[in-house]
Scaffold this motif. Structure first.
Motif, mmCIF file in Angstrom:
data_model
loop_
_atom_site.group_PDB
_atom_site.id
_atom_site.type_symbol
_atom_site.label_atom_id
_atom_site.label_comp_id
_atom_site.label_asym_id
_atom_site.label_seq_id
_atom_site.Cartn_x
_atom_site.Cartn_y
_atom_site.Cartn_z
ATOM 1 N N GLU A 1 -27.934 9.511 -31.285
ATOM 2 C CA GLU A 1 -27.992 9.528 -32.745
ATOM 3 C C GLU A 1 -26.959 10.501 -33.321
ATOM 4 O O GLU A 1 -26.326 10.209 -34.349
ATOM 5 N N LEU A 2 -26.755 11.634 -32.650
ATOM 6 C CA LEU A 2 -25.766 12.587 -33.132
ATOM 7 C C LEU A 2 -24.348 12.047 -32.957
ATOM 8 O O LEU A 2 -23.485 12.249 -33.817
ATOM 9 N N VAL A 3 -24.097 11.356 -31.845
ATOM 10 C CA VAL A 3 -22.796 10.696 -31.664
ATOM 11 C C VAL A 3 -22.603 9.664 -32.769
ATOM 12 O O VAL A 3 -21.514 9.527 -33.337
ATOM 13 N N GLN B 1 -24.132 22.764 -30.031
ATOM 14 C CA GLN B 1 -24.721 23.738 -30.944
ATOM 15 C C GLN B 1 -26.035 23.225 -31.524
ATOM 16 O O GLN B 1 -27.000 23.983 -31.652
ATOM 17 N N ARG B 2 -26.064 21.947 -31.875
ATOM 18 C CA ARG B 2 -27.247 21.384 -32.517
ATOM 19 C C ARG B 2 -28.446 21.376 -31.566
ATOM 20 O O ARG B 2 -29.571 21.701 -31.966
ATOM 21 N N LEU B 3 -28.209 20.993 -30.305
ATOM 22 C CA LEU B 3 -29.303 20.840 -29.358
ATOM 23 C C LEU B 3 -29.429 22.003 -28.379
ATOM 24 O O LEU B 3 -30.301 21.976 -27.501
ATOM 25 N N LEU C 1 -20.140 3.394 -29.497
ATOM 26 C CA LEU C 1 -21.485 3.937 -29.658
ATOM 27 C C LEU C 1 -21.852 4.053 -31.135
ATOM 28 O O LEU C 1 -22.993 3.806 -31.530
ATOM 29 N N VAL C 2 -20.884 4.424 -31.961
ATOM 30 C CA VAL C 2 -21.138 4.505 -33.404
ATOM 31 C C VAL C 2 -21.460 3.125 -33.966
ATOM 32 O O VAL C 2 -22.362 2.951 -34.786
#
Length: 229
Positions: free
Chosen positions: A178-180, A191-193, A219-220
């Motif tokens: 989801e972040l990708v 940093q986020r995870l 992936l996006v």
């Protein structure tokens, strides 16, 4: 502009495809000014690009990266991208777009292009994109790729069936995916995870394999089309 710190003994070979001679000339001068990059040819339409890549396949002067304009006579960049990557999967294609006019850039990404740039991008961004794509990653800056996809992907239908491949992802892989999809880089995901770089790279590699995606750009596309964002 100095070359990328990760310089190559053999320069990255670049083919420029654009129907405007001045554009090709400008790109050639910029690329050839770098110690780790070199232009192996420039042509004015997609048909010439396909023929040239075919003729150079397996030879030392064959291109590693193709900078491909989208709108050209004879054969456009989308068809040329499809033909080149179908026959030569080891070649990388970066699409060049004017953004406001090129409504088919997403089709090129689906065909396997590793990303795209605006034609008025800063010179250092063009050089970085060539190096990034040659390393096997993709050009997917939120300020460009993400906006283009938001503009041209239809909103997912509420009752659309979920992509069954997503069921193969672990909960952590789903988070990374989801972040990708939102256009975050590996460093930003770290940093986020609160994960190490090696762990993030491992998750991304597994996600690519499970979703049968060529690179982060695809992936996006999957993330948008599946409606998970």
């Amino acid at each position: 502009m100095s070359p990328d710190p990760e310089s190559h003994t053999v320069p990255i070979r670049v083919l420029i495809v654009d129907d405007q001679p001045l554009v090709r000339s400008g790109f050639s001068m910029l690329i050839n000014s770098q110690a780790d990059l070199g232009v192996v040819g420039d042509v004015g339409d997609g048909a010439q690009a396909v023929a040239l890549v075919d003729s150079l396949a397996g030879r030392a002067e064959g291109p590693d990266v193709v900078l491909m304009d989208i709108r050209m006579p004879v054969m456009d960049g989308l068809e040329a991208t499809h033909r080149i990557l179908s026959a030569h999967p080891g070649v990388t294609v970066v699409l060049l777009t004017t953004f406001d006019l090129d409504e088919y850039a997403l089709d090129g990404i689906r065909a396997g292009a590793s990303g795209f740039l605006l034609k008025d991008a800063m010179p250092e961004d063009l050089l970085a994109a060539i190096r990034t794509c040659h390393r096997g990653d993709a050009v997917i800056a939120p300020s460009t790729t993400h906006r283009l996809m938001q503009r041209f992907i239809d909103p997912p239908k509420p009752q659309a069936p979920a992509d069954p491949r997503l069921d193969e992802l672990t909960p952590r892989e789903r988070e990374v995916f989801e972040l990708v999809g939102h256009g975050l880089s590996n460093a930003e995901i770290m940093q986020r995870l609160v994960l190490s770089e090696a762990t993030v790279k491992t998750h991304v590699s597994r996600i690519l394999a499970k979703l049968q995606a060529r690179d982060r750009v695809q992936l996006v596309v999957i993330a948008h089309e599946s409606g998970i964002l």
